[in-house]
Design a protein around this motif. Structure first.
Motif, PDB file in Angstrom:
ATOM      1  N   ARG A 189       0.728  -1.160   0.000  1.00 41.11           N
ATOM      2  CA  ARG A 189       0.097   0.054   0.063  1.00 41.11           C
ATOM      3  C   ARG A 189       0.722   1.270   0.013  1.00 41.11           C
ATOM      4  O   ARG A 189       1.979   1.221   0.514  1.00 41.11           O
ATOM      5  N   THR A 190       0.368   2.455  -0.399  1.00 43.63           N
ATOM      6  CA  THR A 190       0.859   3.602  -0.353  1.00 43.63           C
ATOM      7  C   THR A 190      -0.149   4.474   0.061  1.00 43.63           C
ATOM      8  O   THR A 190      -1.351   4.398  -0.327  1.00 43.63           O
ATOM      9  N   VAL A 191       0.192   5.394   0.864  1.00 43.00           N
ATOM     10  CA  VAL A 191      -0.742   6.487   1.174  1.00 43.00           C
ATOM     11  C   VAL A 191      -0.210   8.016   1.092  1.00 43.00           C
ATOM     12  O   VAL A 191       0.848   8.222   1.378  1.00 43.00           O
ATOM     13  N   GLN A 192      -1.093   8.917   0.402  1.00 49.36           N
ATOM     14  CA  GLN A 192      -0.528  10.061   0.124  1.00 49.36           C
ATOM     15  C   GLN A 192      -1.519  11.252   0.185  1.00 49.36           C
ATOM     16  O   GLN A 192      -2.743  10.869   0.108  1.00 49.36           O
ATOM     17  N   LEU A 193      -1.160  12.298   1.106  1.00 45.56           N
ATOM     18  CA  LEU A 193      -2.165  13.493   0.987  1.00 45.56           C
ATOM     19  C   LEU A 193      -2.015  14.374  -0.126  1.00 45.56           C
ATOM     20  O   LEU A 193      -0.716  14.518  -0.564  1.00 45.56           O
ATOM     21  N   VAL A 194      -2.980  14.900  -0.452  1.00 46.04           N
ATOM     22  CA  VAL A 194      -2.994  15.803  -1.631  1.00 46.04           C
ATOM     23  C   VAL A 194      -4.001  17.084  -1.142  1.00 46.04           C
ATOM     24  O   VAL A 194      -4.900  16.973  -0.853  1.00 46.04           O
ATOM     25  N   LYS A 195      -2.973  18.171  -1.023  1.00 46.14           N
ATOM     26  CA  LYS A 195      -3.507  19.430  -0.555  1.00 46.14           C
ATOM     27  C   LYS A 195      -4.469  20.188  -1.737  1.00 46.14           C
ATOM     28  O   LYS A 195      -3.704  20.621  -2.586  1.00 46.14           O
ATOM     29  N   GLU A 196      -5.778  20.106  -1.512  1.00 42.87           N
ATOM     30  CA  GLU A 196      -6.556  20.721  -2.525  1.00 42.87           C
ATOM     31  C   GLU A 196      -6.578  22.398  -2.446  1.00 42.87           C
ATOM     32  O   GLU A 196      -6.022  22.850  -1.713  1.00 42.87           O
ATOM     33  N   CYS A 197      -7.103  23.025  -3.394  1.00 38.71           N
ATOM     34  CA  CYS A 197      -7.224  24.481  -3.329  1.00 38.71           C
ATOM     35  C   CYS A 197      -8.237  24.740  -2.292  1.00 38.71           C
ATOM     36  O   CYS A 197      -9.313  24.001  -2.131  1.00 38.71           O
ATOM     37  N   ALA A 198      -8.305  25.622  -1.326  1.00 40.53           N
ATOM     38  CA  ALA A 198      -8.916  26.291  -0.483  1.00 40.53           C
ATOM     39  C   ALA A 198     -10.131  26.475  -1.072  1.00 40.53           C
ATOM     40  O   ALA A 198     -10.167  27.083  -2.103  1.00 40.53           O
ATOM     41  N   ARG A 199     -11.242  26.255  -0.297  1.00 46.20           N
ATOM     42  CA  ARG A 199     -12.612  26.656  -0.782  1.00 46.20           C
ATOM     43  C   ARG A 199     -13.480  27.351   0.268  1.00 46.20           C
ATOM     44  O   ARG A 199     -13.357  26.790   1.458  1.00 46.20           O
ATOM     45  N   ASP A 200     -13.984  28.614   0.088  1.00 43.21           N
ATOM     46  CA  ASP A 200     -14.737  29.049   0.952  1.00 43.21           C
ATOM     47  C   ASP A 200     -13.910  29.573   2.173  1.00 43.21           C
ATOM     48  O   ASP A 200     -14.343  29.719   3.417  1.00 43.21           O
ATOM     49  N   GLY A 201     -12.562  29.639   2.192  1.00 45.51           N
ATOM     50  CA  GLY A 201     -11.687  30.092   3.371  1.00 45.51           C
ATOM     51  C   GLY A 201     -11.251  28.891   4.079  1.00 45.51           C
ATOM     52  O   GLY A 201     -10.523  28.889   5.182  1.00 45.51           O
ATOM     53  N   TYR A 202     -11.647  27.753   3.696  1.00 51.27           N
ATOM     54  CA  TYR A 202     -11.567  26.477   4.337  1.00 51.27           C
ATOM     55  C   TYR A 202     -10.281  25.649   3.731  1.00 51.27           C
ATOM     56  O   TYR A 202     -10.254  25.730   2.544  1.00 51.27           O
ATOM     57  N   GLU A 203      -9.491  24.732   4.316  1.00 46.26           N
ATOM     58  CA  GLU A 203      -8.494  23.920   3.787  1.00 46.26           C
ATOM     59  C   GLU A 203      -9.518  22.566   3.114  1.00 46.26           C
ATOM     60  O   GLU A 203     -10.511  22.247   3.919  1.00 46.26           O
ATOM     61  N   GLU A 204      -8.833  21.830   2.355  1.00 49.39           N
ATOM     62  CA  GLU A 204      -9.335  21.006   1.645  1.00 49.39           C
ATOM     63  C   GLU A 204      -8.221  19.801   1.312  1.00 49.39           C
ATOM     64  O   GLU A 204      -7.288  20.151   0.613  1.00 49.39           O
ATOM     65  N   THR A 205      -8.342  18.603   1.754  1.00 52.39           N
ATOM     66  CA  THR A 205      -7.366  17.691   1.685  1.00 52.39           C
ATOM     67  C   THR A 205      -7.972  16.373   1.103  1.00 52.39           C
ATOM     68  O   THR A 205      -8.978  15.908   1.566  1.00 52.39           O
ATOM     69  N   THR A 206      -7.317  15.650   0.131  1.00 50.68           N
ATOM     70  CA  THR A 206      -7.613  14.365  -0.137  1.00 50.68           C
ATOM     71  C   THR A 206      -6.498  13.161   0.325  1.00 50.68           C
ATOM     72  O   THR A 206      -5.439  13.529   0.051  1.00 50.68           O
ATOM     73  N   VAL A 207      -7.131  12.181   0.642  1.00 52.15           N
ATOM     74  CA  VAL A 207      -6.097  11.327   1.260  1.00 52.15           C
ATOM     75  C   VAL A 207      -6.302  10.136   0.238  1.00 52.15           C
ATOM     76  O   VAL A 207      -7.351   9.608  -0.048  1.00 52.15           O
ATOM     77  N   ARG A 208      -5.171   9.734  -0.365  1.00 54.13           N
ATOM     78  CA  ARG A 208      -5.164   8.938  -1.532  1.00 54.13           C
ATOM     79  C   ARG A 208      -4.409   7.607  -1.076  1.00 54.13           C
ATOM     80  O   ARG A 208      -3.293   7.532  -0.613  1.00 54.13           O
ATOM     81  N   VAL A 209      -5.090   6.451  -1.156  1.00 54.02           N
ATOM     82  CA  VAL A 209      -4.907   5.133  -0.586  1.00 54.02           C
ATOM     83  C   VAL A 209      -4.977   4.237  -2.006  1.00 54.02           C
ATOM     84  O   VAL A 209      -5.729   3.960  -2.444  1.00 54.02           O
ATOM     85  N   THR A 210      -3.622   3.820  -2.152  1.00 47.76           N
ATOM     86  CA  THR A 210      -3.512   2.825  -3.217  1.00 47.76           C
ATOM     87  C   THR A 210      -2.986   1.448  -2.862  1.00 47.76           C
ATOM     88  O   THR A 210      -1.944   1.336  -2.101  1.00 47.76           O
ATOM     89  N   SER A 211      -3.516   0.336  -3.355  1.00 48.71           N
ATOM     90  CA  SER A 211      -3.511  -1.030  -2.746  1.00 48.71           C
ATOM     91  C   SER A 211      -3.284  -2.014  -3.966  1.00 48.71           C
ATOM     92  O   SER A 211      -3.933  -1.729  -4.858  1.00 48.71           O
ATOM     93  N   THR A 212      -2.204  -2.797  -3.611  1.00 50.12           N
ATOM     94  CA  THR A 212      -1.886  -3.744  -4.949  1.00 50.12           C
ATOM     95  C   THR A 212      -1.614  -5.107  -4.209  1.00 50.12           C
ATOM     96  O   THR A 212      -1.150  -5.450  -2.979  1.00 50.12           O
TER      97      THR A 212
END
Length: 619
Positions: free
Chosen positions: A480-503
């Motif tokens: 597995r790999t896990v990666q955080l992706v900092k998305e563009c802020a929206r309405d003054g709040y932070e937004e983050t995607t947690v990407r989980v890849t499994s093999t």
């Protein structure tokens, strides 16, 4: 014609008399300005000299830190003491330069002043760390005989550690205050030449603060936990990463560790399956029961479906008491990877049990465990070469008995053992829970408590936890790999995607090539050779789990709340060779700190699982 008074000629000057010159106002101003520029020029030159001194001395101090760390880990107390003395000289010079009157005056100048003030605070903090923080810590280190401090069959001498506790605690408090002063600096108006190094210093100081806090906490509670006052007993769970649970793996071997005046003895041994089924099911809090079902309070094998180790440990304590009548003082947890770290320190251990030796001879398992073969043996080979589950458990328990027998006999390198256990704790593979409230309140401030809330959890922390859904031992073959992706802020709040890849790295013929005990044989609806995993991803407090995508396409998921943290749960099934990526996107994140992520420790090296954070391109 008569002359007017105004036409009166100037009186003749006597011989030798100097003529008085009246300076006009603008000439005086120009002269003053010139003098001011001379003073300012001198001040700027002086400030430049001081800035160069501060930079040079702090850089020299920083260069000493790797050597100091190496001296400590290599048990070179004299070299570490000398390194700290040299470090103190550099930080003292830097602090003196920052305390210069001209530098102090420059700190009050509108606009540029905060930059001078920030640099001065960095210099003072560095000197605090060197003189008030590291000095007592190194003195304590130099005074300890690690071979006598660690538990063994002869007991341990914790006197020096207890005596050092007040000074280490005072040092930790002082350095923590320095860190807090730096964190209060408003960096929005600072020049990049100051704000960027400031951010680095804050991070480094946070690490030093954490080290000192850990040392202070250890000195405070370790003697009591090792039975200095009254004998202690702990339930040891060895988590089996081949069948994932949120905190590591299914509890495999169980054992009782007894401590009396630092003397370690191994008590009763058992397995999770031997504990049986709790009837009625133990009571659970509503949030965790909703997410992880009543199995948490029913089977010892499932107490750690929850990633919150204090909850899992309390349940395990109660289950053990109901099964055996013994109420333990706490619960400890490690995994086979940590057993490998321990074996690196103790050296190889031989399997001495005659029954197990017969099995070893028959099926070709190693007769001797070492740091290189223990993980593969316990998490894979034991299942492929031993058909009977009861004998698999017995072999697992027998290996654990030999390893802890070596520990109790004081075998191996003490510093190596400390280093291995520290590494295991950093990777989330060593977890501790105390049934004594005062000790547990201290433990909760640190990651080794395994708590999903409180001081141990950073403000913008995410958590990715894996629970096996195959009902078998196929997680040994999942990468597995896990990666955080900092998305563009929206309405003054932070937004983050947690990407989980499994093999699923199992071979195409895994369904027939691997034993049914490893594949599950399709008993729980998962085709043999495939792997099913329930992924639970936790966001920061008060955030929302917005969407879940499987390979880029939106999917339905189960949203929950645990200790005010949003939780998204999604199940992934992988055929042999198959790769899938799941994206969990969290919005309305109120924390503006740098995000980080904690991941269930698996067979893989942690550094191979957690990838660097990625920043989305924002217009």
């Amino acid at each position: 014609m008569r002359k007017n008074i105004s036409d009166k000629q100037p009186e003749p000057r006597l011989h030798g008399e100097k003529r008085k010159i009246r300076r006009r106002p603008f000439v005086a101003v120009l002269t003053g300005v010139a003098a001011l520029f001379i003073i300012m020029g001198s001040s700027i030159a002086w400030l430049a000299v001081k800035a160069s001194t501060i930079n040079k001395e702090l850089d020299a101090a920083a260069q000493l830190l790797p050597a100091l760390k190496n001296d400590l880990t290599s048990n070179k107390a004299d070299d570490a003491t000398a390194a700290v003395e040299r470090l103190r000289v550099h930080t003292a010079v830097a602090k003196a330069a920052a305390d210069d009157p001209v530098w102090t005056l420059a700190s009050s100048v509108p606009g540029l002043g905060p930059n001078f003030s920030a640099v001065a605070e960095v210099a003072r903090s560095a000197d605090d760390v060197a003189s008030i923080g590291l000095t007592p810590l190194v003195k304590v280190f130099a005074s300890l005989d690690w071979d006598s401090v660690l538990p063994s069959s002869n007991g341990s001498d914790l006197g020096p550690l207890q005596a050092a506790s007040p000074s280490v605690s005072a040092a930790a408090r002082t350095v923590r205050l320095s860190a807090e002063r730096l964190n209060q600096i408003d960096e929005s108006n600072l020049m990049p030449q100051v704000s960027e190094p400031l951010a680095q210093v804050r991070k480094q100081l946070a690490q030093v603060t954490g080290t000192l806090d850990s040392a202070a906490a250890t000195a405070e509670i370790l003697p009591g936990m090792l039975g200095t006052d009254t004998p202690r007993s702990y339930l040891l769970m060895i988590q089996n990463n081949a069948e994932s649970r949120a905190s590591g793996g299914i509890p495999g071997a169980l054992a009782i560790l007894n401590f009396d005046q630092g003397k370690l003895t191994l008590g009763a041994q058992s397995s999770a399956s031997s504990v049986g089924t709790m009837s009625p099911t133990l009571p659970l809090d509503a949030e965790q029961q909703q997410i992880y079902s009543g199995r948490l309070g029913k089977f010892m094998q499932d107490v750690n479906l929850t990633p919150d180790f204090p909850s899992a440990a309390k349940i395990a304590q109660e289950m053990w008491e109901k099964k055996t009548g013994q109420r333990v003082d706490g619960v400890l947890s490690i995994d086979p990877v940590v057993l490998g770290y321990i074996l690196n320190a103790t050296g190889p251990v031989a399997i001495t049990d005659p029954t197990l030796n017969a099995v070893v001879t028959d099926v070709g398992l190693p007769a001797e465990m070492n740091g290189s073969n223990v993980v593969q043996t316990l998490l894979s080979d034991v299942y492929t070469k031993i058909d009977e589950p009861a004998m698999q458990d017995a072999y697992f328990a027998g290996v654990a008995k030999e390893i802890f027998g070596a520990l109790s006999n004081g075998k191996g390198d003490a510093k190596g053992l400390v280093s291995g256990l520290t590494r295991g704790a950093d990777e989330g593979r060593v977890l501790i829970w105390s049934g004594h409230n005062k000790e547990q309140s201290v433990l909760l401030d640190y990651p080794l408590s395994g708590s999903i809330s409180g001081q141990a959890v950073l403000p913008a922390q995410f958590g990715v936890y894996f629970n096996d859904g195959t009902g078998a031992k196929m997680d040994y073959y999942v990468e597995r790999t896990v990666q955080l992706v900092k998305e563009c802020a929206r309405d003054g709040y932070e937004e983050t995607t947690v990407r989980v890849t499994s093999t699923n790295t199992a071979s195409p013929d895994a369904a027939t090539a691997l034993p049914e005990y490893v594949t599950g044989g399709g008993v729980y609806g998962v085709p043999p050779g495939s792997v099913q995993t329930n992924i639970a991803v936790y966001g920061p407090v008060q955030a929302n789990v917005e969407t879940v995508k499987l390979d880029g396409a939106k999917v339905e998921f189960a949203p929950y709340l645990h200790s005010n943290r949003p939780v998204g749960v999604f199940t992934v099934q992988l055929a042999p060779g198959e790769i899938k990526t799941v994206d969990f996107t969290f919005s309305k994140i109120v924390q503006h700190a740098e995000p980080n992520v904690f991941v269930t420790p698996t067979v893989q090296d942690v550094k191979d699982v957690t990838l660097p954070t990625e920043n989305a391109t924002c217009g």
